[in-house]
Design a protein around this motif. Sequence first.
Motif: not given
Length: 306
Positions: A5, A7, A15, A26, A55
């Motif tokens: 992921l 952010p 996130t 992340v 995100v």
Amino acid sequence: MTMMLFPMLGNERMTNAIAERIGSAVGKLELRRFPDGESYIRLHSTVAGRAVAVVCTLAHPDDRFLQLLFTARLLRENGARSVHLVAPYLAYLRQDRRFNDGEALTSRQFAQLLSAEFDGLVTVDPHLHRYGNLQEVYSIETEALAASPLLAEWIRDHVEAPLIIGPDSESEQWAGAIAGHIGAPHVVFTKTRRGDRDVLIAASNLSAWKGRTPILVDDVISSGHTLANAAREIHEQGFPAPICLAVHGLFASDAEAMLRGLGCRLVTTDSIPHSSNAITLASILGDALAGQFAAIDAKGLRRTPK
Ligand SMILES: O=P(O)(O)OC[C@H]1O[C@@H](O)[C@H](O)[C@@H]1O
């Protein structure tokens, strides 16, 4: 499947919460502005072969869109297997028809722009008024989640004898669903919109519900005039100031001050970071994203970098 992921600026907390929920890594993205306002973006993580998601809540979309588009393309150029968007708040849905000749149908155009960059979209309570669902305008996999069970849970935990009130006919879907979840009564007012900040609310008679705590529920608080006028009507009928419970708190210009000035308590989900956030969406967003990752993974790589 390896997921990662990323952010966009301001989306770090959400996130991390989603990543924790679904056991995803992340990634590291460096995002900053040059002195002239242009964006600098650098990827510091390896995404080749991975399903990735960006995100980015889309309040103030005009300020965020280019960075989002650059990031999606950067991830794809670096070999991401699929690129998804988690937009807790999805913008540009309210101009869902041409109200006057010559207007841009921005809901459709925005959907086309996002559909060109992403393989999947996960969002919460998109403002679907004249569109039946997101697939009418988005050509990618979309998941539109409902926050009403979470809003209902909040009411159950915090308010003893609630009266659920929708400020207009559109809000019947949320007011009815929430009331159904907790077995509370609900009523719906009617609204006439005469301009961006000019709405007329016609209230129903609430006398049968004296003694209950009024809770105004809506999908979006933007200028705040819908809920402010509804709150005034509720007050006129001898009720205390209502709790304003909304999925998305945009709080444009003086909306927050106006509603607080009327004595309203403000409660929103964390789709848009704000001091009124009291309900987190990370679990439902994470579960839906994990489902999309799994489905796209089963189908294989859909697009190749240009
Ligand atoms: O009155 P403001 O806060 O500007 O706008 C929010 C309202 O406008 C509608 O589209 C929403 O569903 C909500 O009822």
